[in-house]
Design an enzyme around this catalytic site. Structure first.
Site, short mmCIF file in Angstrom:
data_model
loop_
_atom_site.label_atom_id
_atom_site.label_comp_id
_atom_site.label_asym_id
_atom_site.label_seq_id
_atom_site.Cartn_x
_atom_site.Cartn_y
_atom_site.Cartn_z
N LYS A 205 19.08 57.28 32.40
CA LYS A 205 20.36 57.41 31.73
C LYS A 205 20.20 57.33 30.21
O LYS A 205 21.01 57.83 29.47
CB LYS A 205 21.28 56.23 32.10
CG LYS A 205 21.77 56.23 33.52
CD LYS A 205 22.80 55.11 33.72
CE LYS A 205 22.20 53.91 34.38
NZ LYS A 205 23.17 52.99 34.96
N LYS B 220 12.18 47.37 28.46
CA LYS B 220 13.41 47.25 27.66
C LYS B 220 13.19 46.42 26.40
O LYS B 220 13.85 46.64 25.39
CB LYS B 220 14.55 46.66 28.51
CG LYS B 220 15.09 47.65 29.51
CD LYS B 220 16.47 47.25 30.01
CE LYS B 220 17.02 48.30 30.96
NZ LYS B 220 18.28 47.88 31.58
N LYS C 37 10.32 58.42 34.59
CA LYS C 37 11.48 58.53 35.50
C LYS C 37 12.65 59.13 34.72
O LYS C 37 12.78 58.95 33.51
CB LYS C 37 11.85 57.16 36.09
CG LYS C 37 12.66 56.26 35.20
CD LYS C 37 13.35 55.13 35.98
CE LYS C 37 14.13 54.26 35.01
NZ LYS C 37 14.93 53.21 35.57
P1 TYM Z 1 20.74 51.24 37.38
O1 TYM Z 1 22.15 51.25 36.94
O2 TYM Z 1 19.67 51.33 36.36
O3 TYM Z 1 20.48 52.40 38.42
C1 TYM Z 1 21.35 52.60 39.53
C2 TYM Z 1 20.56 53.07 40.73
O4 TYM Z 1 19.90 54.31 40.46
C3 TYM Z 1 18.52 54.21 40.82
N1 TYM Z 1 17.75 55.09 39.92
C4 TYM Z 1 16.95 56.08 40.33
N2 TYM Z 1 16.63 56.53 41.57
C5 TYM Z 1 15.78 57.59 41.65
N3 TYM Z 1 15.23 58.21 40.58
C6 TYM Z 1 15.52 57.80 39.32
N4 TYM Z 1 15.01 58.44 38.27
C7 TYM Z 1 16.41 56.69 39.15
N5 TYM Z 1 16.92 56.02 38.08
C8 TYM Z 1 17.72 55.05 38.56
C9 TYM Z 1 18.19 52.75 40.63
O5 TYM Z 1 17.05 52.38 41.35
C10 TYM Z 1 19.45 52.08 41.16
O6 TYM Z 1 19.42 52.02 42.57
N6 TYM Z 1 19.83 46.46 38.27
C11 TYM Z 1 20.44 47.64 38.84
C12 TYM Z 1 21.90 47.42 39.18
C13 TYM Z 1 22.14 46.24 40.05
C14 TYM Z 1 21.85 46.11 41.42
C15 TYM Z 1 22.29 44.82 41.79
C16 TYM Z 1 21.29 46.98 42.36
C17 TYM Z 1 22.72 45.07 39.65
N7 TYM Z 1 22.80 44.22 40.69
C18 TYM Z 1 22.15 44.37 43.11
C19 TYM Z 1 21.17 46.52 43.67
C20 TYM Z 1 21.58 45.23 44.03
C21 TYM Z 1 20.34 48.76 37.84
O7 TYM Z 1 20.22 48.54 36.68
O8 TYM Z 1 20.48 49.99 38.33
#
Ligand code: TYM
Length: 333
Positions: A200, A115, A197
């Site tokens: 978004k 990032k 990967k």
């Molecule tokens: P975020 O918003 O980037 O993504 C949300 C969830 O989607 C999963 N993910 C994927 N899984 C499979 N293949 C992919 N290409 C892919 N892209 C994203 C991510 O692993 C995630 O599970 N930091 C976290 C949000 C968060 C969080 C937490 C998660 C904040 N506090 C506490 C768990 C516990 C995040 O940015 O996810």
């Protein structure tokens, strides 16, 4: 599935449009797990602002994400659904945990490095501190398990390290959480570049299937998906990353094993295969989109879910925070 009473926590950031990667890596597995665990799911808007957000859009995305959780089958009657900024304990615990986290550890985080490269004009402290806030989220609720995609594994490991460190210095305070990763679907790749990967915020929107994409868009994107010069639909992530990614997507969207998915396409060409994957995805997304739209037209209901979620979440979170404040020596009245 039997209710175990164990605690589960997860969250998604309300940024951009969610992809089927977010759905498969996280939200889809939540739906099954809510029968087994005491679940808390957050909308991580405090994480979202580590990258500059347009305020009106952030507000809009927040309700959209809540509606999406519910449309996907997350049940507000069974789980606690809330907005991270509604519970002040997250920022408060993150501050304390900062003093148990080393700068070097944060500098080594892959997502921070990625990032920082992408937002070189805004490498703010929050971007670097992001994993500590995530640790605070998880530890406040004493989560036993955290279902996430594989891209979050490093953040989960550091959460465990911080919890163990704190517990060792004082006395057992935090449950040390386990990550929960899907066998298939924990790492969905970009359709136009299977070495990356699905994200978004990808530069090329053709590589990501957004949960908001209509049927024609979904079919068009799958038609263009990168495969290989062969002609066999076989699961072999090393030598056939594109085809294997499509097989994973098909397998989860059609509730079939990888072997069953392979069998469906024995002797068929890539054209037929890609069309079938697209159709499986579009068929599942349509009812979710319709339900999300219906929920979004009932703002009072969504506000209600957030209000009762915040109340419930705060009750749990403040207990953990009080324990921490006591242990570290904050004078209490
Ligand atoms: P975020 O918003 O980037 O993504 C949300 C969830 O989607 C999963 N993910 C994927 N899984 C499979 N293949 C992919 N290409 C892919 N892209 C994203 C991510 O692993 C995630 O599970 N930091 C976290 C949000 C968060 C969080 C937490 C998660 C904040 N506090 C506490 C768990 C516990 C995040 O940015 O996810």
């Amino acid at each position: 599935m039997e209710f175990t009473g164990k605690k589960l926590y997860s969250a998604v950031q309300p940024t951009n449009n969610l992809t089927i990667g977010n759905y498969l890596g996280a939200i889809k597995q939540w739906v099954g797990l809510q029968e087994e665990y005491d679940c808390t799911f957050a909308i991580a808007n405090m994480h979202a602002i580590t990258v500059r957000q347009e305020p009106a859009n952030l507000r809009k995305k927040t309700l959209e994400l809540l509606a999406l959780y519910i449309a996907c089958g997350v049940d507000p009657e069974k789980c606690t659904l809330y907005l991270q900024s509604h519970v002040p304990c997250h920022a408060e615990l993150a501050w304390v945990l900062n003093t148990f986290t080393y700068v070097g550890e944060m500098e080594r985080m892959t997502q921070f490095k990625d990032k920082s490269a992408k937002h070189a004009d805004n490498i703010n402290m929050g971007l670097m501190d992001y994993p500590v806030l995530m640790a605070a989220d998880i530890l406040l609720y004493q989560a036993d398990v955290v279902p996430v995609g594989l891209d979050q594994r490093q953040h989960l490991e550091i959460t465990r390290d911080i919890a163990i460190r704190f517990n060792n210095i004082y006395s057992p305070t935090f449950t040390v959480p386990e990550g929960l990763y899907m066998k298939v679907g924990a790492k969905i790749a970009d359709l136009s570049d299977p070495s990356k990967k699905m994200s978004k915020s990808a530069e090329n929107p053709n590589g990501s299937i957004f949960l908001t994409d209509d049927r024609d868009t979904v079919l068009r994107k799958f038609k263009r998906a990168v495969t290989d010069s062969g002609n066999e639909v076989r699961f072999d992530p090393e030598n056939k990353p594109g085809v294997s990614n499509l097989l994973s997507i098909y397998s989860v969207f059609s509730d079939k094993s990888i072997a069953e998915a392979e069998a469906d396409f024995a002797g068929k060409g890539y054209g037929d295969f890609k069309l079938a994957v697209g159709e499986a995805v579009a068929d599942k997304l349509a009812p979710i989109q319709a339900e999300q739209a219906r929920l979004l037209s009932d703002k009072a209901y969504l506000d209600n879910v957030l209000a009762s979620g915040a109340e419930k979440a705060y009750r749990t979170a403040k207990k953990t925070l009080a324990k921490v404040y006591k242990k570290i020596g904050f004078y209490q009245l």
